[in-house]
Design an enzyme around this catalytic site. Sequence first.
Site, PDB file in Angstrom:
ATOM      1  N   CYS A 108       0.843  -1.199   0.000  1.00 48.46           N
ATOM      2  CA  CYS A 108       0.000   0.000   0.000  1.00 48.46           C
ATOM      3  C   CYS A 108       0.872   1.241   0.000  1.00 48.46           C
ATOM      4  CB  CYS A 108      -0.942   0.016   1.200  1.00 48.46           C
ATOM      5  SG  CYS A 108      -0.102   0.288   2.777  1.00 48.46           S
ATOM      6  N   CYS A 111       3.283   1.702   2.818  1.00 45.36           N
ATOM      7  CA  CYS A 111       4.541   0.958   2.656  1.00 45.36           C
ATOM      8  C   CYS A 111       5.547   1.800   1.880  1.00 45.36           C
ATOM      9  CB  CYS A 111       4.294  -0.346   1.914  1.00 45.36           C
ATOM     10  SG  CYS A 111       3.220  -1.511   2.761  1.00 45.36           S
ATOM     11  N   ASP A 128      12.198  29.653 -30.364  1.00 42.66           N
ATOM     12  CA  ASP A 128      13.385  30.082 -31.095  1.00 42.66           C
ATOM     13  C   ASP A 128      13.050  30.007 -32.594  1.00 42.66           C
ATOM     14  OD1 ASP A 128      16.192  30.636 -31.587  1.00 42.66           O
ATOM     15  OD2 ASP A 128      16.339  28.535 -32.188  1.00 42.66           O
ATOM     16  N   ASP A 136      16.602  24.490 -30.116  1.00 37.24           N
ATOM     17  CA  ASP A 136      17.326  23.309 -30.576  1.00 37.24           C
ATOM     18  C   ASP A 136      18.836  23.457 -30.539  1.00 37.24           C
ATOM     19  OD1 ASP A 136      17.613  25.138 -32.709  1.00 37.24           O
ATOM     20  OD2 ASP A 136      17.909  23.482 -34.118  1.00 37.24           O
ATOM     21  N   ASP A 139      20.596  27.907 -27.039  1.00 35.38           N
ATOM     22  CA  ASP A 139      19.286  27.901 -26.390  1.00 35.38           C
ATOM     23  C   ASP A 139      19.319  27.238 -25.018  1.00 35.38           C
ATOM     24  OD1 ASP A 139      17.990  29.071 -28.623  1.00 35.38           O
ATOM     25  OD2 ASP A 139      17.918  27.124 -29.619  1.00 35.38           O
TER      26      ASP A 139
END
Length: 767
Positions: free
Chosen positions: A13, A16, A435, A652, A656
């Site tokens: 559970c 636990c 960008d 990318d 950046d």
Amino acid sequence: METQTLKLRGMSCASCARSVEDAIRSVPGVAEVNVNFGAEQASLQYDPKRTNLEQIQQAIVDAGYGSDSLQDQAFITGEDETEKTARLREFRHLKTKVIVAGVISTILVIGSLPMMLGLPIPLIPGWLHNSWLQLVLSTPVLFWAGREFFVNAWKALKRHTATMDTLVALGTGSAYLYSLVATVFPGFFIAQGLNPDVYYEAANVIITLILLGRLLEMRARGQTSDAIRKLIGLQARDARIVRNGREMEVPIQEVQIDDIVIVRPGEKIPVDGEIVEGSSQIDESMVTGESVPAKKQPGDEVIGATINKTGSFRFRATRVGKDTVLAQIVQLVQQAQGSKAPIQRLADQVTGWFVPVVIAIAITTFLIWFNLMGNVTLALITTVGVLIIACPCALGLATPTSVMVGTGKGAENGILIKGAESLELAHQIQTIVLDKTGTITEGKPTVTDFVTDVGSANELKLLELAASVERNSEHPLAEAVVRYAQSQEISLDGVRDFEAIAGSGVQGTVSDRLVQIGTQRWLTELGIETRTIQAEKDRLEALGKTVILIAVDGQLQGLMGISDALKPSSVQAVRSLQRLGLEVVMLTGDNQQTANAIAHEVGIQTVIAEVRPDQKAAVIESIQSGKFGKQSFTRTQFRRRPKSKIVAMVGDGINDAPALAQADVGIAIGTGTDVAIAASDITLISGDLQSIVTAIQLSRATIRNIRQNLFFAFIYNTLGIPIAAGILFPIFGWLLNPIIAGGAMAFSSVSVLTNALRLRNFKPKAM
């Protein structure tokens, strides 16, 4: 710090999970730990100088649980065979227990119907309700089928904690002991004016229903990891390689770096590599989400698990085993599924004190009913009902199961979500910053115009000087200049004293001549006169082209117009983001006129241009604070302010990375640099901007699903416990039978899991 993921055993559970988390956190040197009850995993960071994995695993054992390290081999061959066998064995064993317990419980319930209904039933023989017979039948169910409840409850007691097993053991144990006393000493009850009724059937049915619930839960929980199994199932099992001059077929785990691999039409590519001979069309949809096959030729990279469509080719293996793209995707998804979302904190806090509070309520319920009615049977029924119906498992499963399905669904759509926090934050995004180069555009710029300053430059010689310098730069514009020179069959010279000035340009010495290439602003700052070609520069920029100026020995010699085509999906993606209610901003180092032209083409209203790479993070910070300048961007201008907007950044390139890290949600284009991907929270493998829309829709669907689960779990316990305690008895005159309480408790977790599995049907909506 070292990062490790452990597969946990023995948790029953959410309480636990909290116990395991506390046990790991208590080990000196452990910096961070997240235990995911749904995934049955622990993700942790620790200092190897202060502790080691053996000490951490020993702490888990001391807490009464077990753990195994997730093996790297599993990323290559799929699920570890030992683990798979153990899981199947556990499922079959539990299924046997449910069947045996179910048959016995049915017999006991039939025998108890006359007592429960208070009416004689001729078809049911009286001996079937004999208390000694019921004792004999019920004992194996309680202490064989339900053994783990009592064993785990005892372990929890020794640790001075309480779990769901504690509640079940107390509830069923109380009903069994009461019935045992009534069976052995019926005269004692008769002397007190009470019927020596027994409740073996209640204890047995409760055990059966809870075991049935766990069986269904185990089956449903296995389905939450379907995405990972599908990803692993994509890979080839064998590879045809050339080694020592001869062809041979080997399992993919035996392929080594630099091996030459042969791929024929229709075959899966076994590992990552670079084509050295031949060409083909390759279906990369299972990894990138891109449905159109990509044309590949010598020098191009290929990804393991993708499908060769037409031609045959040979490639050199560059990444094998757990270093392949597919293995890294699997690892990222597993890490994300093992992470913990902020929305789960409330549930964690509740489960921390839930079981002790329920035990206290149960004791109070018994005392109140016994004192009010003087009836120990009535008091026992209500107490057992409270203990059994209270279930923190639904709370513990509400968030992690949805996260597991959501992140897996993201991977199927070519979206890698690095953690549950990123998945949760994505649905709160208000502003998304894009960008330009490589994000909105293809990132493959081409020289379209080359204009020299008449009377001062030789066109071919100037192109030779410019391309020689640009060859030393990694910038996409520099690559465009070099490609253009190569198309004119111009040979390039060596360069001395090369220097790249971020956001401005490059310079170097070629044949003792100083060549400087960059923005008009930079050349003006250097004292170079640029007004002579102002009209041509303005004309090209009005067409959306990027213009770079070329100066030799301090004199302007010419300019180039460079065009970067829009990605086919950019216009539709921007429109979809705006329809989702997001503010879309374009951020670029290009000049304002070019940026405005591109923004107008895709439908973006807000443009921030002429921003150097080192200023991009400051711009993101200013947008987060709700204020950003329009002229210049500096760190001092954008002092840290309280955030007023949740901002996502999409990029990318290396330049950046700081902005991706600064943003609340950094989204990297998977076709970009490793640095950008490492700094991001979400990676779009295909590079298609439409995937951003899908990611946000998936985030919203997942959070909606989590809220439904949490609402159900909280309402269930909020209403269930008072009803079980008999609060409605004065109004309606009835009590909740412990058997009904057991059924409700068992199926609450199954209901949450079933709701979470609905996310598997998620499909992005067209906007």
